[in-house]
Scaffold this motif. Structure first.
Motif, mmCIF file in Angstrom:
data_model
loop_
_atom_site.group_PDB
_atom_site.id
_atom_site.type_symbol
_atom_site.label_atom_id
_atom_site.label_comp_id
_atom_site.label_asym_id
_atom_site.label_seq_id
_atom_site.Cartn_x
_atom_site.Cartn_y
_atom_site.Cartn_z
ATOM 1 N N TYR A 427 -2.743 9.328 -8.182
ATOM 2 C CA TYR A 427 -1.658 9.346 -7.200
ATOM 3 C C TYR A 427 -2.218 9.567 -5.793
ATOM 4 O O TYR A 427 -1.882 8.847 -4.853
ATOM 5 C CB TYR A 427 -0.654 10.444 -7.536
ATOM 6 C CG TYR A 427 0.480 10.542 -6.530
ATOM 7 C CD1 TYR A 427 1.621 9.748 -6.666
ATOM 8 C CD2 TYR A 427 0.389 11.394 -5.426
ATOM 9 C CE1 TYR A 427 2.646 9.809 -5.726
ATOM 10 C CE2 TYR A 427 1.399 11.459 -4.492
ATOM 11 C CZ TYR A 427 2.522 10.667 -4.652
ATOM 12 O OH TYR A 427 3.524 10.720 -3.717
ATOM 13 N N LYS A 428 -3.091 10.565 -5.652
ATOM 14 C CA LYS A 428 -3.645 10.874 -4.326
ATOM 15 C C LYS A 428 -4.496 9.730 -3.799
ATOM 16 O O LYS A 428 -4.456 9.423 -2.602
ATOM 17 C CB LYS A 428 -4.468 12.156 -4.409
ATOM 18 C CG LYS A 428 -3.626 13.404 -4.632
ATOM 19 C CD LYS A 428 -4.504 14.645 -4.749
ATOM 20 C CE LYS A 428 -3.669 15.888 -4.956
ATOM 21 N NZ LYS A 428 -4.507 17.111 -5.135
ATOM 22 N N LYS A 431 -2.148 6.760 -2.977
ATOM 23 C CA LYS A 431 -1.325 7.137 -1.825
ATOM 24 C C LYS A 431 -2.144 7.070 -0.544
ATOM 25 O O LYS A 431 -1.668 6.557 0.493
ATOM 26 C CB LYS A 431 -0.801 8.564 -2.022
ATOM 27 C CG LYS A 431 0.131 9.063 -0.916
ATOM 28 C CD LYS A 431 1.476 8.367 -0.992
ATOM 29 C CE LYS A 431 2.534 9.095 -0.171
ATOM 30 N NZ LYS A 431 2.208 9.296 1.236
ATOM 31 N N LEU A 434 -2.570 3.389 0.374
ATOM 32 C CA LEU A 434 -1.349 2.783 0.913
ATOM 33 C C LEU A 434 -1.062 3.293 2.318
ATOM 34 O O LEU A 434 -0.655 2.516 3.195
ATOM 35 C CB LEU A 434 -0.169 3.088 -0.013
ATOM 36 C CG LEU A 434 -0.208 2.440 -1.406
ATOM 37 C CD1 LEU A 434 0.991 2.886 -2.234
ATOM 38 C CD2 LEU A 434 -0.234 0.921 -1.298
ATOM 39 N N ASP A 435 -1.267 4.581 2.535
ATOM 40 C CA ASP A 435 -1.023 5.135 3.871
ATOM 41 C C ASP A 435 -1.991 4.538 4.891
ATOM 42 O O ASP A 435 -1.621 4.292 6.044
ATOM 43 C CB ASP A 435 -1.177 6.659 3.842
ATOM 44 C CG ASP A 435 -0.032 7.341 3.104
ATOM 45 O OD1 ASP A 435 0.980 6.657 2.837
ATOM 46 O OD2 ASP A 435 -0.165 8.534 2.769
ATOM 47 N N TYR A 480 5.211 -2.231 0.977
ATOM 48 C CA TYR A 480 4.674 -0.951 0.482
ATOM 49 C C TYR A 480 5.162 -0.696 -0.943
ATOM 50 O O TYR A 480 4.377 -0.314 -1.818
ATOM 51 C CB TYR A 480 5.129 0.167 1.418
ATOM 52 C CG TYR A 480 4.638 1.549 1.056
ATOM 53 C CD1 TYR A 480 3.553 2.111 1.702
ATOM 54 C CD2 TYR A 480 5.288 2.315 0.083
ATOM 55 C CE1 TYR A 480 3.101 3.390 1.387
ATOM 56 C CE2 TYR A 480 4.844 3.582 -0.252
ATOM 57 C CZ TYR A 480 3.752 4.114 0.404
ATOM 58 O OH TYR A 480 3.305 5.374 0.074
ATOM 59 N N ASP A 481 6.453 -0.904 -1.167
ATOM 60 C CA ASP A 481 7.041 -0.626 -2.482
ATOM 61 C C ASP A 481 6.494 -1.543 -3.569
ATOM 62 O O ASP A 481 6.496 -1.176 -4.749
ATOM 63 C CB ASP A 481 8.559 -0.752 -2.411
ATOM 64 C CG ASP A 481 9.194 0.336 -1.548
ATOM 65 O OD1 ASP A 481 8.519 1.363 -1.324
ATOM 66 O OD2 ASP A 481 10.339 0.151 -1.101
ATOM 67 N N ALA A 484 3.583 0.481 -4.551
ATOM 68 C CA ALA A 484 3.802 1.904 -4.803
ATOM 69 C C ALA A 484 4.008 2.218 -6.278
ATOM 70 O O ALA A 484 3.791 3.359 -6.705
ATOM 71 C CB ALA A 484 4.998 2.405 -3.995
ATOM 72 N N LEU A 487 1.319 4.093 -8.047
ATOM 73 C CA LEU A 487 1.062 5.510 -7.820
ATOM 74 C C LEU A 487 1.106 6.284 -9.130
ATOM 75 O O LEU A 487 0.452 7.321 -9.273
ATOM 76 C CB LEU A 487 2.096 6.096 -6.849
ATOM 77 C CG LEU A 487 1.994 5.652 -5.379
ATOM 78 C CD1 LEU A 487 3.262 6.017 -4.631
ATOM 79 C CD2 LEU A 487 0.788 6.309 -4.719
ATOM 80 N N GLN A 488 1.874 5.786 -10.070
ATOM 81 C CA GLN A 488 2.034 6.465 -11.351
ATOM 82 C C GLN A 488 0.938 6.052 -12.333
ATOM 83 O O GLN A 488 0.424 4.942 -12.285
ATOM 84 C CB GLN A 488 3.410 6.146 -11.946
ATOM 85 C CG GLN A 488 4.576 6.497 -11.037
ATOM 86 C CD GLN A 488 4.558 7.954 -10.630
ATOM 87 O OE1 GLN A 488 4.375 8.839 -11.466
ATOM 88 N NE2 GLN A 488 4.738 8.222 -9.338
#
Length: 661
Positions: A427-428, A431, A434-435, A480-481, A484, A487-488
């Protein structure tokens, strides 16, 4: 009237003369009576020079007392006599003679900390240059020639990444260590053991008092304080085993390149699994530490440190995907969690279906396999199956029990911790990615529309601008979505982890330690490189003993099962059988081939021997070189052959194994 004027002028003149003589008298009294001692000291300092005699650094030996790093005497050139600026023509003359830039010499002089202290401007100067300066001393006032010990490397690049190198102390290091007696121009360990054991190796400089003439030329030796050599290091490393490791690694890389693999680099680690002593630690490509014993021009420094093959990178401490060498972790996790027993079997048809179809490395599969055979033939389908049954949390826990994903405590600079994959880590990581990608896009929208909103003439115009801004933000958010969801933690992440791919990253040092823990029954030793520090008189200053970090929380019967499976890897039908055909010492191992997206496949192999009474663990990684069984396993074989005194005489056809894992 004129007489009075003359008398007045005479009185003024007499007064002035009296004052002048009074000033001269008091100044003379101050110099000769009140400040006599101070000026005597200054005169003596102007006549005497304290010449530093550089202490030899401590030498470095292998475990059997063979010298790996020594010292050799070289001529050096220094500038002294600083009560007035060095004449520009002297600097120019010296720079031309030494083939240096004048600015380089001036820069060193500007860094001088104490008056009258010589500043070294050249090291390892040819005898012809020294002779010329001595014969033309009148042209080189304040130029001093001395003999200083510098590092000597009788075995060249051997063990370079472990030893490190010595270079003139850097300004930031001098600022940090100046209270410890360091001066401009002093040698300082810059990497490896030279850096870690700097306080032991440096020694204590001596000094020579020399009387000089007005030209700064020595005329009389007034006494010497002899230097004290630094302490010596006795390593855990076996020099012969180290050299064989490096040579075998180079042969494997050259062979892989002939097969059109890039094979740019690799590493070998050999460890005494009963103590944690590092017997060999090789990294290719390597650099020659002797290059730092001479003065390097700025452009030469750039060439050395910015070489495209990155020779200063210690690959033994760099993290790689472990590939199938990780499969024993998955097996331990499944056994410890009670998800399987050693007799658990599947029928491998070469594919595994979970959302999509995953293909085993062997087309058509391995048929019926239990755990031992799955390790022997490196069956992907088997480990996908038990990995999915067990789950990522248990796999991650088992990995940590073997010290994976954490620094070993070896102490060498640059050791990476590696990564044990977990849902939180994924996740980190995702994330942050993506950021990094979409964050600037959102910021650009705000930067574009912020000023427009500030200049909006009325409420209607403002709403129109806000609507346009939100439309652009929504476009970016939609993109982004799209990503996203990753992330899981997903099922395929567990499958990748189970066979040593995905986010798995471990160093060759960790892999060797992991093999050692399996072999010795679960004892986690802290690897170490130095056995003891010995003073110049032969006295032991410090001694380093094996250190048990902890016991792996793994049942003895689980480890016994893993050991049996690894012992089959080098037997007929195993993925490393070709490399160990007819090898007289029983070897337990595991091959691995780890995908390196866009570049190739890393070849890996871990092993320990003898399989029935283990002494030594070995890990080999060859970057982008193909399969572990055909590329990395032969390297380990050569290392083990040297360790056990085995004379290799294998038929050519057995030098390669099947193109498997």
């Amino acid at each position: 009237m004129e007489k009075k004027t003359v008398e007045k002028k005479a009185r003024v003149f007499l007064t002035v003369i009296t004052l002048i003589f009074a000033v001269l008298f008091f100044r003379l009294a101050d110099l000769q009576i009140f400040r006599t001692e101070r000026f005597e000291v200054l005169a003596r300092e102007n006549r005497l020079r304290l010449m530093t005699i550089r202490a030899p650094r401590g030498e470095i030996y292998d475990r059997y007392g063979r010298k790996i790093v020594g010292n050799r005497p070289v001529y050096t050139i220094s500038l002294a006599n600083f009560e007035k600026p060095i004449p520009p023509e002297v600097i120019k003359r010296l720079a031309r003679l030494l083939n240096k830039d004048e600015a380089e010499i001036r820069q060193k002089l500007q860094g001088q900390l104490r008056p009258y202290e010589p500043v070294r401007v050249a090291t390892d100067v040819p005898l012809a240059v020294v002779t010329f300066i001595e014969e033309h001393q009148e042209d080189f006032p304040g130029v001093l020639v001395d003999i200083t010990p510098v590092r000597s490397y009788p075995f060249g690049r051997t063990l370079a990444h472990v030893l490190g190198y010595v270079q003139e102390i850097k300004p930031e290091q001098l600022e940090k260590h100046k209270e410890e007696g360091y001066r401009l121009g002093d040698p300082f360990g810059q990497d490896g053991l030279e850096f870690l054991f700097e306080n032991y190796l440096r020694g204590k400089d001596g000094a020579r008092y020399v009387e000089v003439d007005a030209m700064g030329r020595p005329v009389q030796d007034l006494g010497v304080k002899e230097p004290t050599a630094g302490a010596n290091l006795v390593l855990t490393v076996d020099l012969d085993l180290q050299r064989v490791s490096e040579e075998a690694l180079v042969r494997a890389i050259e062979a892989a390149r002939k097969e059109n693999f890039p094979a740019p680099a690799g590493a070998v680690v050999a460890e005494d699994l009963r103590t944690g002593e590092i017997l060999a630690l090789a990294s290719f490509p390597a650099y020659d530490p002797a290059v730092f014993t001479r003065d390097l021009k700025p452009q030469e420094v750039q060439l050395v440190f910015n070489a495209p093959d990155r020779p200063f990178l210690n690959r033994a401490l760099r993290a790689y995907a472990p590939g199938s060498t990780f499969k024993m972790v998955t097996a331990v996790a499944a056994l410890e969690a009670g998800k399987i027993t050693p007799k658990f079997t599947i029928f491998d048809r070469g594919v595994y279906v979970l959302g999509r179809t995953y293909h085993d490395w062997l087309a058509g599969g391995h048929g019926r396999v239990d755990l031992l055979r799955a390790i022997q033939v490196s069956c992907d389908v088997y480990f996908w199956t038990i990995g999915q049954m067990t789950g990522i949390n248990e796999i991650a826990r088992a990995a940590r029990e073997f010290g994976l994903g954490e620094r070993t405590g070896l102490g060498l600079p640059g050791e990476m911790a590696g990564v044990v994959p977990t849902p939180d880590y994924k996740y980190k990581t995702v994330k942050a990615y993506l950021d990094a990608v979409f964050g600037p896009q959102f910021e650009a929208v705000e930067k574009e529309y912020g000023p427009l909103l500030a200049r909006a003439e009325d409420e209607e115009a403002k709403k129109k601008i806000e609507k346009e801004r939100e439309r652009k933000r929504a476009q970016i958010q939609a993109e982004y979505d799209r990503y996203a969801w990753d992330l899981q933690w997903r099922a395929y992440d567990t499958l990748n982890t189970a066979i040593g791919q995905g986010y798995n990253l471990y160093t060759p040092l960790q892999l060797a330690n992991y093999a050692a823990i399996i072999a010795n029954g679960g004892t986690v030793y802290q690897p170490f490189l130095v056995k003891k520090v010995v003073g110049p008189q032969g006295e032991t200053i410090a001694e380093f003993k094996p250190k048990v970090v902890r016991r792996a929380r793994v049942k003895p019967e689980t480890l016994s099962t893993i050991q049996k499976g690894m012992a089959l890897v080098t037997k007929p039908g195993g993925t490393a059988y070709g490399a160990f055909y007819n090898f007289p010492v029983p070897v337990a191992g595991k091959t691995g081939s780890a995908e390196n997206p866009g570049k190739g496949t890393h070849a890996l192999f871990i092993a320990y021997a003898p399989a029935d009474k283990p002494e030594i663990a070995v890990a080999v990684v060859v970057e982008n070189a193909g399969h572990g069984g055909s590329v990395a396993a032969p390297v380990a074989r050569d290392v083990l052959a040297k360790y056990f005194g085995v004379q290799l005489n294998l038929p050519a056809e057995t030098q390669k194994t099947a193109a498997g894992d």
